[in-house]
Design a protein around this motif. Structure first.
Motif, PDB file in Angstrom:
ATOM      1  N   ALA A  67      -6.895 -21.069   1.409  1.00  0.00           N
ATOM      2  CA  ALA A  67      -6.028 -20.460   0.404  1.00  0.00           C
ATOM      3  C   ALA A  67      -4.580 -20.912   0.559  1.00  0.00           C
ATOM      4  N   ARG A  68      -3.879 -20.925  -0.563  1.00  0.00           N
ATOM      5  CA  ARG A  68      -2.429 -21.069  -0.526  1.00  0.00           C
ATOM      6  C   ARG A  68      -1.880 -19.683  -0.217  1.00  0.00           C
ATOM      7  N   VAL A  69      -1.053 -19.590   0.819  1.00  0.00           N
ATOM      8  CA  VAL A  69      -0.597 -18.294   1.317  1.00  0.00           C
ATOM      9  C   VAL A  69       0.786 -17.953   0.778  1.00  0.00           C
ATOM     10  N   PHE A  70       0.916 -16.708   0.333  1.00  0.00           N
ATOM     11  CA  PHE A  70       2.190 -16.148  -0.120  1.00  0.00           C
ATOM     12  C   PHE A  70       2.482 -14.932   0.747  1.00  0.00           C
ATOM     13  N   HIS A  71       3.593 -14.945   1.455  1.00  0.00           N
ATOM     14  CA  HIS A  71       3.983 -13.841   2.325  1.00  0.00           C
ATOM     15  C   HIS A  71       4.885 -12.883   1.553  1.00  0.00           C
ATOM     16  N   ALA A  72       4.468 -11.627   1.449  1.00  0.00           N
ATOM     17  CA  ALA A  72       5.276 -10.622   0.754  1.00  0.00           C
ATOM     18  C   ALA A  72       6.652 -10.483   1.402  1.00  0.00           C
ATOM     19  N   ARG A  73       6.742 -10.702   2.706  1.00  0.00           N
ATOM     20  CA  ARG A  73       8.029 -10.554   3.414  1.00  0.00           C
ATOM     21  C   ARG A  73       9.093 -11.496   2.867  1.00  0.00           C
ATOM     22  N   ASP A  74       8.679 -12.593   2.240  1.00  0.00           N
ATOM     23  CA  ASP A  74       9.645 -13.533   1.675  1.00  0.00           C
ATOM     24  C   ASP A  74      10.414 -12.943   0.500  1.00  0.00           C
ATOM     25  N   CYS A  75       9.936 -11.823  -0.011  1.00  0.00           N
ATOM     26  CA  CYS A  75      10.614 -11.156  -1.136  1.00  0.00           C
ATOM     27  C   CYS A  75      11.476  -9.988  -0.675  1.00  0.00           C
ATOM     28  N   MET A  76      11.465  -9.700   0.608  1.00  0.00           N
ATOM     29  CA  MET A  76      12.212  -8.547   1.121  1.00  0.00           C
ATOM     30  C   MET A  76      13.701  -8.855   1.237  1.00  0.00           C
ATOM     31  N   VAL A  77      14.474  -7.781   1.257  1.00  0.00           N
ATOM     32  CA  VAL A  77      15.912  -7.923   1.495  1.00  0.00           C
ATOM     33  C   VAL A  77      16.103  -8.382   2.941  1.00  0.00           C
ATOM     34  N   SER A  78      17.278  -8.872   3.260  1.00  0.00           N
ATOM     35  CA  SER A  78      17.563  -9.311   4.626  1.00  0.00           C
ATOM     36  C   SER A  78      17.549  -8.127   5.582  1.00  0.00           C
ATOM     37  N   ASP A  79      17.404  -8.395   6.850  1.00  0.00           N
ATOM     38  CA  ASP A  79      17.409  -7.327   7.845  1.00  0.00           C
ATOM     39  C   ASP A  79      18.740  -6.568   7.800  1.00  0.00           C
ATOM     40  N   ARG A  80      19.823  -7.292   7.640  1.00  0.00           N
ATOM     41  CA  ARG A  80      21.140  -6.657   7.558  1.00  0.00           C
ATOM     42  C   ARG A  80      21.203  -5.703   6.374  1.00  0.00           C
ATOM     43  N   GLU A  81      20.743  -6.154   5.217  1.00  0.00           N
ATOM     44  CA  GLU A  81      20.752  -5.310   4.022  1.00  0.00           C
ATOM     45  C   GLU A  81      19.820  -4.106   4.189  1.00  0.00           C
ATOM     46  N   TYR A  82      18.685  -4.325   4.833  1.00  0.00           N
ATOM     47  CA  TYR A  82      17.758  -3.222   5.118  1.00  0.00           C
ATOM     48  C   TYR A  82      18.454  -2.160   5.957  1.00  0.00           C
ATOM     49  N   GLN A  83      19.102  -2.596   7.026  1.00  0.00           N
ATOM     50  CA  GLN A  83      19.804  -1.662   7.908  1.00  0.00           C
ATOM     51  C   GLN A  83      20.893  -0.892   7.165  1.00  0.00           C
ATOM     52  N   GLU A  84      21.612  -1.570   6.280  1.00  0.00           N
ATOM     53  CA  GLU A  84      22.654  -0.908   5.488  1.00  0.00           C
ATOM     54  C   GLU A  84      22.071   0.170   4.580  1.00  0.00           C
ATOM     55  N   ARG A  85      20.913  -0.127   4.002  1.00  0.00           N
ATOM     56  CA  ARG A  85      20.299   0.829   3.074  1.00  0.00           C
ATOM     57  C   ARG A  85      19.776   2.080   3.777  1.00  0.00           C
ATOM     58  N   ILE A  86      19.285   1.929   5.001  1.00  0.00           N
ATOM     59  CA  ILE A  86      18.726   3.100   5.686  1.00  0.00           C
ATOM     60  C   ILE A  86      19.748   3.838   6.549  1.00  0.00           C
ATOM     61  N   ARG A  87      20.888   3.197   6.827  1.00  0.00           N
ATOM     62  CA  ARG A  87      21.886   3.796   7.716  1.00  0.00           C
ATOM     63  C   ARG A  87      22.239   5.244   7.380  1.00  0.00           C
ATOM     64  N   TYR A  89      20.536   7.587   6.426  1.00  0.00           N
ATOM     65  CA  TYR A  89      19.434   8.507   6.677  1.00  0.00           C
ATOM     66  C   TYR A  89      18.990   8.538   8.140  1.00  0.00           C
ATOM     67  N   VAL A  90      19.597   7.719   8.963  1.00  0.00           N
ATOM     68  CA  VAL A  90      19.217   7.649  10.367  1.00  0.00           C
ATOM     69  C   VAL A  90      20.099   8.587  11.178  1.00  0.00           C
ATOM     70  N   THR A  91      19.452   9.337  12.062  1.00  0.00           N
ATOM     71  CA  THR A  91      20.180  10.254  12.935  1.00  0.00           C
ATOM     72  C   THR A  91      19.833   9.939  14.386  1.00  0.00           C
ATOM     73  N   ASP A  92      20.365  10.705  15.296  1.00  0.00           N
ATOM     74  CA  ASP A  92      20.029  10.533  16.706  1.00  0.00           C
ATOM     75  C   ASP A  92      18.643  11.070  17.032  1.00  0.00           C
ATOM     76  N   ASP A  93      18.084  11.853  16.139  1.00  0.00           N
ATOM     77  CA  ASP A  93      16.747  12.395  16.342  1.00  0.00           C
ATOM     78  C   ASP A  93      15.732  11.314  15.958  1.00  0.00           C
ATOM     79  N   ARG A  94      14.972  10.818  16.934  1.00  0.00           N
ATOM     80  CA  ARG A  94      14.057   9.706  16.689  1.00  0.00           C
ATOM     81  C   ARG A  94      12.870  10.077  15.812  1.00  0.00           C
ATOM     82  N   VAL A  95      12.571  11.352  15.686  1.00  0.00           N
ATOM     83  CA  VAL A  95      11.432  11.778  14.882  1.00  0.00           C
ATOM     84  C   VAL A  95      11.863  12.190  13.478  1.00  0.00           C
ATOM     85  N   PHE A  96      12.906  13.000  13.420  1.00  0.00           N
ATOM     86  CA  PHE A  96      13.338  13.526  12.129  1.00  0.00           C
ATOM     87  C   PHE A  96      14.689  12.934  11.755  1.00  0.00           C
TER      88      PHE A  96
END
Length: 168
Positions: A67-87, A89-96
């Motif tokens: 098969a010709r392979v297409f990786h969905a990850r190639d359509c994702m935002v950069s890691d830096r942009e990902y981190q900016e988007r979730i920042r 919502y992230v707290t010091d509590d690793r679960v919540f």
């Protein structure tokens, strides 16, 4: 139905699904996919996976698809942009963290998704779209076969028979 207050947790639950066939091992998985796709000139196979699944191992195991392979990850935002988007919502509590309305679509670039959809539509032979978000990439497009890789055992494959059958 009465449940016991303690000790009623099933550590190894089993859900029997009558309308599904499961395959274990890359040989049987490859054969099942080839059988299901045999009447399609240019089949599109979508393999949605969990994060941390070794897609390299899966691709090596499914090499018989040619098969010709297409990786969905190639359509994702950069890691830096990902981190900016979730920042926010992230707290010091690793679960919540903080509840939010982010969806998987929020981490994919629409222009790249559209570009990949075009490439898949024009691909000759078998196309395999793989990874987290693979079904998102093919949403609204063509997907002849769909399935999912099992976390912890990428050589196990289960797909609802309705999806494994040739789509009309």
């Amino acid at each position: 139905m009465m449940t016991k207050p303690y000790g009623n947790y099933d550590k190894e639950p089993v859900k029997r699904i009558e309308s599904c066939r499961a395959y274990e091992g890359y040989g049987p998985i490859t054969e099942a996919i080839l059988r299901a796709a045999k009447d399609n000139e240019n089949p599109v196979i979508v393999l949605e996976t969990y994060t941390q699944v070794d897609t390299g191992e899966i691709l090596e195991g499914l090499a018989g698809l040619n098969a010709r392979v297409f990786h969905a990850r190639d359509c994702m935002v950069s890691d830096r942009e990902y981190q900016e988007r979730i920042r926010p919502y992230v707290t010091d509590d690793r679960v919540f963290g903080i509840m939010n309305t982010l969806n998987i679509q929020d981490f994919y670039r629409p222009d790249q998704v559209e570009k990949m959809r075009e490439e898949i539509a024009h691909a000759k032979g078998t196309a395999l779209v793989i990874g987290v978000g693979a079904s998102l990439v093919c949403q609204g497009g063509r997907a002849d076969l769909c399935g999912s890789g099992k976390m912890g055992d990428p050589a196990a494959f289960c797909s609802r028979c309705a999806q494994l059958e040739k789509r009309k």
